[in-house]
Design a protein around this motif. Structure first.
Motif, mmCIF file in Angstrom:
data_model
loop_
_atom_site.group_PDB
_atom_site.id
_atom_site.type_symbol
_atom_site.label_atom_id
_atom_site.label_comp_id
_atom_site.label_asym_id
_atom_site.label_seq_id
_atom_site.Cartn_x
_atom_site.Cartn_y
_atom_site.Cartn_z
ATOM 1 N N LEU A 1 -95.050 20.114 -54.473
ATOM 2 C CA LEU A 1 -93.894 20.744 -55.094
ATOM 3 C C LEU A 1 -92.611 19.979 -54.820
ATOM 4 C CD1 LEU A 1 -94.760 24.464 -54.279
ATOM 5 C CD2 LEU A 1 -94.683 23.439 -56.564
ATOM 6 N N PHE A 2 -92.412 19.558 -53.576
ATOM 7 C CA PHE A 2 -91.182 18.840 -53.252
ATOM 8 C C PHE A 2 -91.177 17.440 -53.878
ATOM 9 C CE2 PHE A 2 -90.706 22.137 -50.026
ATOM 10 C CZ PHE A 2 -89.362 22.436 -50.170
ATOM 11 N N THR A 3 -92.356 16.870 -54.087
ATOM 12 C CA THR A 3 -92.421 15.587 -54.797
ATOM 13 C C THR A 3 -91.961 15.758 -56.240
ATOM 14 O OG1 THR A 3 -94.254 14.791 -53.425
ATOM 15 C CG2 THR A 3 -93.938 13.727 -55.556
ATOM 16 N N ILE A 4 -92.422 16.813 -56.899
ATOM 17 C CA ILE A 4 -91.998 17.063 -58.278
ATOM 18 C C ILE A 4 -90.483 17.277 -58.340
ATOM 19 C CG2 ILE A 4 -92.145 18.683 -60.218
ATOM 20 C CD1 ILE A 4 -95.059 19.181 -59.448
ATOM 21 N N ALA A 5 -89.956 18.101 -57.415
ATOM 22 C CA ALA A 5 -88.519 18.367 -57.415
ATOM 23 C C ALA A 5 -87.724 17.090 -57.170
ATOM 24 C CB ALA A 5 -88.192 19.413 -56.344
ATOM 25 N N ALA B 1 -78.212 8.336 -49.446
ATOM 26 C CA ALA B 1 -79.115 9.248 -50.159
ATOM 27 C C ALA B 1 -80.479 9.338 -49.485
ATOM 28 C CB ALA B 1 -79.266 8.798 -51.607
ATOM 29 N N GLY B 2 -81.017 8.209 -49.032
ATOM 30 C CA GLY B 2 -82.323 8.215 -48.393
ATOM 31 C C GLY B 2 -82.334 9.006 -47.102
ATOM 32 N N HIS B 3 -81.247 8.939 -46.353
ATOM 33 C CA HIS B 3 -81.162 9.691 -45.112
ATOM 34 C C HIS B 3 -80.944 11.172 -45.382
ATOM 35 C CE1 HIS B 3 -80.145 6.078 -42.278
ATOM 36 N NE2 HIS B 3 -81.362 6.051 -42.766
ATOM 37 N N ARG B 4 -80.151 11.484 -46.396
ATOM 38 C CA ARG B 4 -79.921 12.885 -46.716
ATOM 39 C C ARG B 4 -81.221 13.574 -47.135
ATOM 40 N NH1 ARG B 4 -76.116 12.152 -49.896
ATOM 41 N NH2 ARG B 4 -77.164 12.311 -51.915
ATOM 42 N N GLU B 5 -82.007 12.921 -47.987
ATOM 43 C CA GLU B 5 -83.218 13.573 -48.475
ATOM 44 C C GLU B 5 -84.267 13.725 -47.382
ATOM 45 O OE1 GLU B 5 -84.719 11.412 -51.779
ATOM 46 O OE2 GLU B 5 -85.434 9.717 -50.600
ATOM 47 N N VAL B 6 -84.372 12.763 -46.465
ATOM 48 C CA VAL B 6 -85.376 12.903 -45.407
ATOM 49 C C VAL B 6 -84.976 14.019 -44.442
ATOM 50 C CG1 VAL B 6 -84.482 11.229 -43.707
ATOM 51 C CG2 VAL B 6 -86.938 11.583 -43.925
ATOM 52 N N LEU B 7 -83.678 14.190 -44.194
ATOM 53 C CA LEU B 7 -83.227 15.297 -43.352
ATOM 54 C C LEU B 7 -83.474 16.641 -44.031
ATOM 55 C CD1 LEU B 7 -79.854 14.078 -41.793
ATOM 56 C CD2 LEU B 7 -81.913 14.765 -40.563
ATOM 57 N N LEU B 8 -83.210 16.722 -45.313
ATOM 58 C CA LEU B 8 -83.429 17.974 -46.030
ATOM 59 C C LEU B 8 -84.906 18.351 -46.024
ATOM 60 C CD1 LEU B 8 -81.002 17.544 -49.061
ATOM 61 C CD2 LEU B 8 -80.729 19.066 -47.104
ATOM 62 N N LEU B 9 -85.773 17.369 -46.230
ATOM 63 C CA LEU B 9 -87.207 17.641 -46.255
ATOM 64 C C LEU B 9 -87.740 17.996 -44.870
ATOM 65 C CD1 LEU B 9 -88.353 14.767 -48.632
ATOM 66 C CD2 LEU B 9 -88.482 17.214 -49.131
ATOM 67 N N GLY B 10 -87.400 17.179 -43.885
ATOM 68 C CA GLY B 10 -87.980 17.363 -42.558
ATOM 69 C C GLY B 10 -87.268 18.384 -41.697
ATOM 70 N N ALA B 11 -85.929 18.365 -41.705
ATOM 71 C CA ALA B 11 -85.185 19.227 -40.794
ATOM 72 C C ALA B 11 -84.841 20.570 -41.407
ATOM 73 C CB ALA B 11 -83.901 18.520 -40.343
ATOM 74 N N VAL B 12 -84.500 20.593 -42.682
ATOM 75 C CA VAL B 12 -84.093 21.851 -43.313
ATOM 76 C C VAL B 12 -85.295 22.601 -43.886
ATOM 77 C CG1 VAL B 12 -82.682 22.900 -45.123
ATOM 78 C CG2 VAL B 12 -81.796 20.942 -43.833
ATOM 79 N N GLU B 13 -86.155 21.902 -44.623
ATOM 80 C CA GLU B 13 -87.281 22.564 -45.270
ATOM 81 C C GLU B 13 -88.508 22.687 -44.379
ATOM 82 O OE1 GLU B 13 -86.822 24.170 -47.824
ATOM 83 O OE2 GLU B 13 -84.866 23.338 -48.332
ATOM 84 N N LEU C 1 -92.069 11.183 -50.060
ATOM 85 C CA LEU C 1 -91.273 9.965 -50.233
ATOM 86 C C LEU C 1 -92.110 8.756 -50.635
ATOM 87 C CD1 LEU C 1 -88.826 10.274 -47.190
ATOM 88 C CD2 LEU C 1 -88.504 11.065 -49.543
ATOM 89 N N GLY C 2 -93.424 8.886 -50.547
ATOM 90 C CA GLY C 2 -94.293 7.773 -50.905
ATOM 91 C C GLY C 2 -94.252 6.629 -49.916
ATOM 92 N N ILE C 3 -94.125 6.975 -48.629
ATOM 93 C CA ILE C 3 -94.076 5.949 -47.590
ATOM 94 C C ILE C 3 -95.072 6.311 -46.493
ATOM 95 C CG2 ILE C 3 -91.677 5.331 -48.040
ATOM 96 C CD1 ILE C 3 -90.807 7.115 -45.766
ATOM 97 N N ARG C 4 -95.277 5.399 -45.526
ATOM 98 C CA ARG C 4 -96.184 5.666 -44.414
ATOM 99 C C ARG C 4 -95.543 6.647 -43.435
ATOM 100 N NH1 ARG C 4 -95.916 0.173 -44.215
ATOM 101 N NH2 ARG C 4 -95.020 0.352 -42.119
ATOM 102 N N GLU C 5 -96.402 7.298 -42.653
ATOM 103 C CA GLU C 5 -95.895 8.274 -41.688
ATOM 104 C C GLU C 5 -94.958 7.632 -40.676
ATOM 105 O OE1 GLU C 5 -98.296 11.298 -39.826
ATOM 106 O OE2 GLU C 5 -99.847 11.045 -41.358
#
Length: 213
Positions: free
Chosen positions: A79-83, A137-149, A160-164
Motif C-alpha cells: 500500500l505504501f509503495t502505491i501511495a 525528500a529521500g530523508h523525509r520519506e524514509v522518516l515518515l515510513l519508518g518513524a511515523v508509520e 523504497l526499492g532498496i536493500r535493507e
C-alpha cells in the motif's frame, strides 16, 4: 468501522480475501489503512489538497490490483509503495511548493491544561514540521515510513526499492539530519521563548527501533 477492534483479521487473511475478491475485504482494508496512508501523503506532499487527490488515486489502484495479489504480499509495504509511486508521478508532472505548505493535517493536542501548555505543544509541533519540511525528500520519506508509520526496516526497503542495509543507513542519516536541524533551530530561537528543545528521539523512535544503528 468499529468492528475491526472486535475480531480484526490479520493482513494475511485480508490478502486471502482480496485474492478471492471478497467484497467486504476492501472495506476492511480501507478501514485499517486509510488514516495512515492519508497522513503519509499529507506529510510527503506538504499539501492536503494534493494528498486528497493522491489518496483517491491510490485507492483506485488498490481496487484495480487487489484481486491479483500474491499470497505472500506484505500489505503495508504494498500500500505504501502505491501511495509513494502516486506521489512521485505527481511530482514529475507538477511543481509542489513544499516550503509554503502545511506538513501535518491535524492539530496538536495540548501538552498541559491551560493556554500556555497548548501554546508550547503547538510550538514544538511547528518546530518539528518545519524541520521535517526542510529535509531532503529521500530523508523525509524514509522518516515518515519508518518513524511515523511504524514500518519495519524490511518493509521500508521494499517500499523504497532498496536493500535493507541501505534503508537502515538512510534512516540513520535522516535521523541525524533531523536532529541537527532541530538543534540549530532551537539554538536560533529567542531566549524569551519558553519552548524547550525537542529531542530527536521523540520524533523518530516510534516504530523505528529496527531501523536505527
Amino acid at each position: 468501522m468499529e468492528r475491526e477492534s472486535a475480531a480484526a483479521p490479520s493482513d494475511a487473511e485480508l490478502v486471502a480475501r482480496l485474492r478471492r475478491r471478497d467484497p467486504r475485504a476492501f472495506d476492511d482494508l480501507y478501514a485499517r489503512y486509510h488514516p495512515r496512508l492519508f497522513g503519509f501523503l499529507v506529510r510527503l506532499s506538504g499539501r492536503r489538497d494534493v494528498a486528497e487527490d493522491l489518496f483517491q488515486d491510490t485507492w483506485l489502484a488498490v481496487a484495480r490490483h487487489a484481486g491479483r495479489l500474491a499470497e505472500d504480499t506484505d500489505l503495508a509495504a504494498w500500500l505504501f509503495t502505491i501511495a509513494r509511486n502516486r506521489y512521485r508521478s505527481h511530482r514529475r508532472s507538477a511543481l509542489i511548493e513544499l516550503a509554503r505548505a502545511a506538513l501535518f493535517s491535524r492539530e496538536p493536542a495540548p501538552a498541559a491544561p491551560g493556554p500556555e501548555g497548548a501554546a508550547d505543544a503547538r510550538a514544538e509541533v511547528a518546530a518539528l514540521e518545519e524541520a521535517l519540511r526542510s529535509l531532503a525528500a529521500g530523508h523525509r520519506e524514509v522518516l515518515l515510513l519508518g518513524a511515523v508509520e511504524g514500518l519495519d526496516t524490511a518493509q521500508v526497503a521494499r517500499v523504497l526499492g532498496i536493500r535493507e542495509d541501505a534503508a537502515r543507513k538512510r534512516l540513520s542519516r535522516a535521523r541525524a539530519e533531523l536532529a541537527a536541524c532541530l538543534e540549530k533551530r532551537n539554538a536560533e530561537r529567542p531566549r524569551r521563548g519558553s519552548t524547550p528543545p525537542i529531542p530527536a528521539t521523540d520524533a523518530t523512535d516510534r516504530g523505528a527501533r529496527g531501523g536505527s544503528r
